[in-house]
Design an enzyme around this catalytic site. Structure first.
Site, mmCIF file in Angstrom:
data_model
loop_
_atom_site.group_PDB
_atom_site.id
_atom_site.type_symbol
_atom_site.label_atom_id
_atom_site.label_comp_id
_atom_site.label_asym_id
_atom_site.label_seq_id
_atom_site.Cartn_x
_atom_site.Cartn_y
_atom_site.Cartn_z
ATOM 1 N N ASN A 9 -50.296 -75.239 6.664
ATOM 2 C CA ASN A 9 -51.741 -75.057 6.506
ATOM 3 C C ASN A 9 -51.974 -73.650 5.953
ATOM 4 O O ASN A 9 -51.851 -72.669 6.669
ATOM 5 C CB ASN A 9 -52.417 -75.239 7.873
ATOM 6 C CG ASN A 9 -53.903 -74.923 7.835
ATOM 7 O OD1 ASN A 9 -54.489 -74.737 6.753
ATOM 8 N ND2 ASN A 9 -54.521 -74.849 9.005
ATOM 9 N N TRP A 10 -52.328 -73.596 4.659
ATOM 10 C CA TRP A 10 -52.474 -72.287 3.999
ATOM 11 C C TRP A 10 -53.788 -71.590 4.354
ATOM 12 O O TRP A 10 -54.011 -70.455 3.974
ATOM 13 C CB TRP A 10 -52.358 -72.450 2.487
ATOM 14 C CG TRP A 10 -51.014 -72.971 2.030
ATOM 15 C CD1 TRP A 10 -49.856 -73.022 2.778
ATOM 16 C CD2 TRP A 10 -50.679 -73.505 0.742
ATOM 17 N NE1 TRP A 10 -48.834 -73.546 2.021
ATOM 18 C CE2 TRP A 10 -49.312 -73.853 0.770
ATOM 19 C CE3 TRP A 10 -51.400 -73.716 -0.431
ATOM 20 C CZ2 TRP A 10 -48.658 -74.402 -0.334
ATOM 21 C CZ3 TRP A 10 -50.756 -74.263 -1.525
ATOM 22 C CH2 TRP A 10 -49.396 -74.601 -1.476
ATOM 23 N N LYS A 11 -54.680 -72.318 5.002
ATOM 24 C CA LYS A 11 -55.998 -71.767 5.371
ATOM 25 C C LYS A 11 -56.681 -71.152 4.134
ATOM 26 O O LYS A 11 -56.496 -71.669 3.026
ATOM 27 C CB LYS A 11 -55.846 -70.773 6.521
ATOM 28 C CG LYS A 11 -55.088 -71.397 7.709
ATOM 29 C CD LYS A 11 -55.128 -70.581 8.971
ATOM 30 C CE LYS A 11 -54.350 -71.298 10.073
ATOM 31 N NZ LYS A 11 -54.360 -70.594 11.346
ATOM 32 N N HIS A 95 -59.530 -78.690 13.147
ATOM 33 C CA HIS A 95 -58.780 -77.458 13.386
ATOM 34 C C HIS A 95 -59.628 -76.524 14.256
ATOM 35 O O HIS A 95 -60.856 -76.479 14.113
ATOM 36 C CB HIS A 95 -58.427 -76.777 12.060
ATOM 37 C CG HIS A 95 -57.439 -75.666 12.244
ATOM 38 N ND1 HIS A 95 -57.804 -74.419 12.693
ATOM 39 C CD2 HIS A 95 -56.088 -75.638 12.093
ATOM 40 C CE1 HIS A 95 -56.711 -73.664 12.785
ATOM 41 N NE2 HIS A 95 -55.668 -74.377 12.433
ATOM 42 N N GLU A 97 -60.201 -73.510 14.122
ATOM 43 C CA GLU A 97 -61.058 -72.570 13.380
ATOM 44 C C GLU A 97 -62.339 -73.256 12.917
ATOM 45 O O GLU A 97 -63.401 -72.645 12.869
ATOM 46 C CB GLU A 97 -60.255 -71.972 12.202
ATOM 47 C CG GLU A 97 -59.231 -70.957 12.713
ATOM 48 C CD GLU A 97 -57.947 -70.863 11.909
ATOM 49 O OE1 GLU A 97 -57.893 -71.332 10.757
ATOM 50 O OE2 GLU A 97 -56.968 -70.304 12.455
ATOM 51 N N GLU A 167 -52.491 -77.442 19.112
ATOM 52 C CA GLU A 167 -52.495 -76.028 18.744
ATOM 53 C C GLU A 167 -53.278 -75.234 19.788
ATOM 54 O O GLU A 167 -54.511 -75.173 19.726
ATOM 55 C CB GLU A 167 -53.157 -75.828 17.374
ATOM 56 C CG GLU A 167 -52.490 -76.562 16.236
ATOM 57 C CD GLU A 167 -52.781 -75.911 14.887
ATOM 58 O OE1 GLU A 167 -51.832 -75.509 14.220
ATOM 59 O OE2 GLU A 167 -53.962 -75.776 14.521
ATOM 60 N N GLY A 173 -52.002 -67.469 15.111
ATOM 61 C CA GLY A 173 -52.103 -66.204 14.395
ATOM 62 C C GLY A 173 -51.946 -64.978 15.271
ATOM 63 O O GLY A 173 -52.232 -63.858 14.853
ATOM 64 N N SER A 212 -48.186 -69.894 15.817
ATOM 65 C CA SER A 212 -47.126 -68.889 15.678
ATOM 66 C C SER A 212 -45.723 -69.488 15.642
ATOM 67 O O SER A 212 -44.792 -68.916 16.214
ATOM 68 C CB SER A 212 -47.245 -67.826 16.778
ATOM 69 O OG SER A 212 -48.487 -67.141 16.668
ATOM 70 N N GLY A 233 -49.092 -72.084 10.107
ATOM 71 C CA GLY A 233 -50.078 -71.264 9.403
ATOM 72 C C GLY A 233 -49.369 -70.164 8.618
ATOM 73 O O GLY A 233 -48.785 -70.403 7.563
ATOM 74 N N GLY A 234 -49.404 -68.963 9.159
ATOM 75 C CA GLY A 234 -48.864 -67.777 8.480
ATOM 76 C C GLY A 234 -47.505 -67.973 7.822
ATOM 77 O O GLY A 234 -47.317 -67.617 6.644
HETATM 78 P P1 13P Z 1 -50.179 -69.642 12.739
HETATM 79 O O1 13P Z 1 -48.868 -70.335 12.457
HETATM 80 O O2 13P Z 1 -50.504 -68.589 11.734
HETATM 81 O O3 13P Z 1 -50.272 -69.185 14.143
HETATM 82 O O4 13P Z 1 -51.331 -70.758 12.547
HETATM 83 C C1 13P Z 1 -51.217 -71.974 13.184
HETATM 84 C C2 13P Z 1 -52.283 -72.867 12.675
HETATM 85 O O5 13P Z 1 -53.456 -72.682 12.962
HETATM 86 C C3 13P Z 1 -51.894 -73.978 11.794
HETATM 87 O O6 13P Z 1 -52.948 -74.864 11.586
#
Ligand code: 13P
Length: 250
Positions: A9-11, A95, A97, A167, A173, A212, A233-234
């Protein structure tokens, strides 16, 4: 048998150049990955570019969100039919967020789930508790509420073709991963909850862990009985890290 699955997930990250470089490196490095499914989730605007770069490969792609509406006066929204036109296989819904920053309710998330599925796009339903919810002992209650909203709106059978991502919000993050035991506990709870309605669905649905995930913790997380891969994510923005995580699932 549940096929392992790693989704990036590149956000709100990326540019034409970054995506070109990233996907070329992932395509090159993923040739030896035969057992795990891989998918990437770019911002809407880049889905066409992602589709072109991935053409002919086994890497799937999808969207980070989808509208709960079909069409009409909904400024800024993107419908499931539009995503279908660009051959998205998956759409992330709910998600944390989206829930926290944009105020998406359980009911809205359920509608998004239904919209995607209606068009043949597989939803990746995200669930997870906030830190204060975990600390007050309400993790299961929160996850059950998020899950039940979708089961009651879409029906239990709709879950089987979908993917669930657990999650924990406090792990996203932050560099603070849930321990493999903490994650496994909630994954097992999710399966148990689903099995109250349908055993086969509970057994067959893939449940990803997100929060993470890095190359150094992926192997142990993915080794847990009820963890079928990760939503990354990251680390999904770094080809070498993402590929190492895919190898761990492979
Ligand atoms: P991180 O891997 O950056 O913690 O993000 C997880 C995430 O929200 C994937 O959707």
């Amino acid at each position: 048998m549940r096929q392992p699955f790693v989704a990036g997930n590149w956000k709100l990250n990326g540019s034409k150049q970054l995506i070109k470089n990233l996907l070329e490196a992932i395509l090159d490095g993923s040739k030896t990955i035969k057992n795990a499914e891989i998918a990437v989730f770019s911002p809407f605007l880049y889905i066409q570019q992602v589709a072109e770069l991935l053409e002919g490969s086994s890497i799937a792609y999808g969207s980070q969100n989808v509208s709960e509406y079909n069409a009409g006066a909904y400024t800024g929204e993107v419908s499931a039919a539009m995503l279908k036109e660009f051959s998205c296989k998956y759409a992330i819904v709910g998600h944390s967020e989206r829930r926290a920053i944009y105020g998406e309710s359980d009911q809205q998330v359920a509608q998004k789930f239904i919209m995607a599925q209606h068009l043949g796009i597989r939803p990746i339903l995200c669930v997870g508790e906030l830190l204060e919810e975990r600390e007050s002992g309400n993790t299961e209650k929160v996850v059950a509420r998020q899950l039940d909203a979708v089961i009651s709106a879409a029906g239990i059978n709709a879950i089987e073709a979908a993917v669930i991502a657990y999650e924990p919000v406090w792990a996203i993050g932050t560099g603070k991963t849930a321990t493999p035991q903490q994650a496994q506990e909630v994954h097992a709870f999710i399966r148990e909850r689903l099995s109250r309605s349908n055993d086969a669905v509970a057994t067959n649905v893939r449940i990803l862990y997100g929060g993470s995930v890095k190359p150094n913790n992926a192997t142990e997380l993915f080794a847990q009985t009820d963890i079928d891969g990760g939503l990354i994510g990251g680390a999904s923005l770094d080809a070498a890290d993402f590929l190492a995580i895919c190898q761990a699932a492979n």
